[in-house]
Design a protein around this motif. Structure first.
Motif, PDB file in Angstrom:
ATOM      1  N   GLU A  57       0.841  -1.197   0.000  1.00  0.00           N
ATOM      2  CA  GLU A  57       0.000   0.000   0.000  1.00  0.00           C
ATOM      3  C   GLU A  57       0.875   1.245   0.000  1.00  0.00           C
ATOM      4  O   GLU A  57       2.068   1.191   0.323  1.00  0.00           O
ATOM      5  N   LEU A  58       0.278   2.358  -0.388  1.00  0.00           N
ATOM      6  CA  LEU A  58       0.997   3.628  -0.391  1.00  0.00           C
ATOM      7  C   LEU A  58       0.893   4.260   0.989  1.00  0.00           C
ATOM      8  O   LEU A  58      -0.204   4.399   1.536  1.00  0.00           O
ATOM      9  N   VAL A  59       2.052   4.644   1.529  1.00  0.00           N
ATOM     10  CA  VAL A  59       2.123   5.249   2.854  1.00  0.00           C
ATOM     11  C   VAL A  59       2.711   6.645   2.702  1.00  0.00           C
ATOM     12  O   VAL A  59       3.690   6.845   1.972  1.00  0.00           O
ATOM     13  N   LEU A  60       2.124   7.606   3.392  1.00  0.00           N
ATOM     14  CA  LEU A  60       2.558   8.992   3.332  1.00  0.00           C
ATOM     15  C   LEU A  60       4.048   9.122   3.594  1.00  0.00           C
ATOM     16  O   LEU A  60       4.571   8.562   4.562  1.00  0.00           O
ATOM     17  N   GLY A  61       4.705   9.855   2.704  1.00  0.00           N
ATOM     18  CA  GLY A  61       6.128  10.145   2.850  1.00  0.00           C
ATOM     19  C   GLY A  61       6.326  11.650   2.990  1.00  0.00           C
ATOM     20  O   GLY A  61       5.386  12.381   3.317  1.00  0.00           O
ATOM     21  N   PRO A  62       7.536  12.115   2.727  1.00  0.00           N
ATOM     22  CA  PRO A  62       7.823  13.540   2.850  1.00  0.00           C
ATOM     23  C   PRO A  62       6.927  14.377   1.934  1.00  0.00           C
ATOM     24  O   PRO A  62       6.669  13.994   0.785  1.00  0.00           O
ATOM     25  N   PHE A  63       6.468  15.530   2.461  1.00  0.00           N
ATOM     26  CA  PHE A  63       5.579  16.387   1.679  1.00  0.00           C
ATOM     27  C   PHE A  63       5.632  17.817   2.183  1.00  0.00           C
ATOM     28  O   PHE A  63       6.137  18.089   3.264  1.00  0.00           O
ATOM     29  N   GLN A  64       5.040  18.705   1.392  1.00  0.00           N
ATOM     30  CA  GLN A  64       4.800  20.096   1.746  1.00  0.00           C
ATOM     31  C   GLN A  64       3.315  20.339   1.575  1.00  0.00           C
ATOM     32  O   GLN A  64       2.741  19.956   0.558  1.00  0.00           O
ATOM     33  N   GLY A  65       2.679  20.971   2.548  1.00  0.00           N
ATOM     34  CA  GLY A  65       1.260  21.269   2.431  1.00  0.00           C
ATOM     35  C   GLY A  65       0.508  20.886   3.679  1.00  0.00           C
ATOM     36  O   GLY A  65       1.099  20.682   4.742  1.00  0.00           O
ATOM     37  N   ARG A  66      -0.791  20.780   3.530  1.00  0.00           N
ATOM     38  CA  ARG A  66      -1.669  20.473   4.655  1.00  0.00           C
ATOM     39  C   ARG A  66      -1.624  18.992   5.008  1.00  0.00           C
ATOM     40  O   ARG A  66      -1.133  18.173   4.238  1.00  0.00           O
ATOM     41  N   VAL A  67      -2.168  18.659   6.168  1.00  0.00           N
ATOM     42  CA  VAL A  67      -2.228  17.268   6.610  1.00  0.00           C
ATOM     43  C   VAL A  67      -2.848  16.426   5.494  1.00  0.00           C
ATOM     44  O   VAL A  67      -3.790  16.862   4.825  1.00  0.00           O
ATOM     45  N   ALA A  68      -2.312  15.212   5.320  1.00  0.00           N
ATOM     46  CA  ALA A  68      -2.713  14.372   4.191  1.00  0.00           C
ATOM     47  C   ALA A  68      -3.203  13.008   4.651  1.00  0.00           C
ATOM     48  O   ALA A  68      -2.990  12.608   5.800  1.00  0.00           O
ATOM     49  N   CYS A  69      -3.813  12.301   3.725  1.00  0.00           N
ATOM     50  CA  CYS A  69      -4.183  10.910   3.970  1.00  0.00           C
ATOM     51  C   CYS A  69      -2.899  10.131   4.271  1.00  0.00           C
ATOM     52  O   CYS A  69      -1.873  10.358   3.641  1.00  0.00           O
ATOM     53  N   THR A  70      -2.975   9.218   5.216  1.00  0.00           N
ATOM     54  CA  THR A  70      -1.787   8.484   5.635  1.00  0.00           C
ATOM     55  C   THR A  70      -1.529   7.257   4.774  1.00  0.00           C
ATOM     56  O   THR A  70      -0.397   6.970   4.417  1.00  0.00           O
ATOM     57  N   ARG A  71      -2.588   6.536   4.414  1.00  0.00           N
ATOM     58  CA  ARG A  71      -2.449   5.312   3.628  1.00  0.00           C
ATOM     59  C   ARG A  71      -3.462   5.298   2.494  1.00  0.00           C
ATOM     60  O   ARG A  71      -4.607   5.694   2.690  1.00  0.00           O
ATOM     61  N   ILE A  72      -3.002   4.829   1.336  1.00  0.00           N
ATOM     62  CA  ILE A  72      -3.865   4.729   0.163  1.00  0.00           C
ATOM     63  C   ILE A  72      -3.656   3.339  -0.448  1.00  0.00           C
ATOM     64  O   ILE A  72      -2.519   2.935  -0.717  1.00  0.00           O
ATOM     65  N   ALA A  73      -4.725   2.637  -0.671  1.00  0.00           N
ATOM     66  CA  ALA A  73      -4.639   1.309  -1.283  1.00  0.00           C
ATOM     67  C   ALA A  73      -4.266   1.436  -2.762  1.00  0.00           C
ATOM     68  O   ALA A  73      -4.730   2.343  -3.456  1.00  0.00           O
ATOM     69  N   VAL A  74      -3.423   0.528  -3.218  1.00  0.00           N
ATOM     70  CA  VAL A  74      -3.093   0.474  -4.638  1.00  0.00           C
ATOM     71  C   VAL A  74      -4.387   0.233  -5.405  1.00  0.00           C
ATOM     72  O   VAL A  74      -5.201  -0.609  -5.031  1.00  0.00           O
ATOM     73  N   GLY A  75      -4.603   1.031  -6.452  1.00  0.00           N
ATOM     74  CA  GLY A  75      -5.813   0.920  -7.250  1.00  0.00           C
ATOM     75  C   GLY A  75      -6.919   1.857  -6.819  1.00  0.00           C
ATOM     76  O   GLY A  75      -7.929   1.967  -7.509  1.00  0.00           O
ATOM     77  N   LYS A  76      -6.748   2.563  -5.695  1.00  0.00           N
ATOM     78  CA  LYS A  76      -7.781   3.471  -5.181  1.00  0.00           C
ATOM     79  C   LYS A  76      -7.344   4.926  -5.347  1.00  0.00           C
ATOM     80  O   LYS A  76      -6.182   5.264  -5.095  1.00  0.00           O
ATOM     81  N   GLY A  77      -8.272   5.776  -5.744  1.00  0.00           N
ATOM     82  CA  GLY A  77      -7.964   7.189  -5.916  1.00  0.00           C
ATOM     83  C   GLY A  77      -6.958   7.413  -7.031  1.00  0.00           C
ATOM     84  O   GLY A  77      -6.583   6.486  -7.754  1.00  0.00           O
ATOM     85  N   VAL A  78      -6.514   8.650  -7.154  1.00  0.00           N
ATOM     86  CA  VAL A  78      -5.561   8.994  -8.222  1.00  0.00           C
ATOM     87  C   VAL A  78      -4.201   8.361  -7.933  1.00  0.00           C
ATOM     88  O   VAL A  78      -3.609   7.726  -8.803  1.00  0.00           O
ATOM     89  N   CYS A  79      -3.704   8.506  -6.704  1.00  0.00           N
ATOM     90  CA  CYS A  79      -2.393   7.941  -6.363  1.00  0.00           C
ATOM     91  C   CYS A  79      -2.373   6.429  -6.509  1.00  0.00           C
ATOM     92  O   CYS A  79      -1.423   5.863  -7.064  1.00  0.00           O
ATOM     93  N   GLY A  80      -3.398   5.771  -6.007  1.00  0.00           N
ATOM     94  CA  GLY A  80      -3.468   4.318  -6.101  1.00  0.00           C
ATOM     95  C   GLY A  80      -3.582   3.821  -7.532  1.00  0.00           C
ATOM     96  O   GLY A  80      -3.041   2.775  -7.883  1.00  0.00           O
ATOM     97  N   THR A  81      -4.282   4.595  -8.372  1.00  0.00           N
ATOM     98  CA  THR A  81      -4.399   4.252  -9.788  1.00  0.00           C
ATOM     99  C   THR A  81      -3.042   4.353 -10.474  1.00  0.00           C
ATOM    100  O   THR A  81      -2.656   3.473 -11.255  1.00  0.00           O
TER     101      THR A  81
END
Length: 161
Positions: A57-81
């Motif tokens: 699964e995708l786990v939040l890494g280094p970023f700039q900006g507002r608080v983000a989703c912590t985990r994203i399943a592969v295939g879900k949402g734009v990042c998972g896609t």
């Protein structure tokens, strides 16, 4: 120490990324600096950062900006896609994207690029904008060049975990 007087421009981005990747070997430090450089150099962003593939699964890494989703399943949402298809995806209107995950309600458009090292997905670079249709073909080309420099550094061990 005073605040910087010069803001990075898109034209500054690639040389700046190359410079930080040459000088450091830690992957997290490099991802943090790349996300900071992208966030500063590209206007109209509200988020720029990485999700790293860990245990399927995708786990939040280094970023700039507002608080983000912590985990994203592969295939879900734009990042998972993008993680599933391993191809850059530009979304002019995130609200029209089936299954969009709204980590920040202010986001209106998004571009996500896969980060692939030695034929293995490492993660994705995700940029969000509060402006609809923010990301151009020129932005995509620039960001793909940034990711290519990052992938090369990672494959050479210049940015080991």
């Amino acid at each position: 120490m005073s605040a910087p007087t010069h803001r990075l421009t898109p034209e500054d981005l690639l040389p700046a990324v190359s410079g930080v990747l040459e000088a450091e070997t830690d992957m997290i430090a490099n991802l943090a600096n790349v996300s900071a450089l992208v966030f500063e150099a590209l206007p109209d962003l509200n988020w720029a950062g990485f999700y790293l593939l860990k245990e399927g699964e995708l786990v939040l890494g280094p970023f700039q900006g507002r608080v983000a989703c912590t985990r994203i399943a592969v295939g879900k949402g734009v990042c998972g896609t993008v993680a599933q298809n391993q191809q850059t995806l530009v979304v002019p209107d995130v609200h029209a994207f089936p299954g969009h995950i709204a980590c920040d309600a202010a986001s209106a458009s998004e571009i996500v690029l896969p980060v692939i090292v030695q034929n293995q997905l490492v993660g994705v670079l995700d940029l969000d904008s509060p402006r609809p249709d923010r990301f151009t073909a020129q932005d995509q080309r620039l960001l793909e060049q940034v990711v290519a420099v990052l992938e090369k550094a990672l494959s050479l061990g210049n940015a080991a975990a």
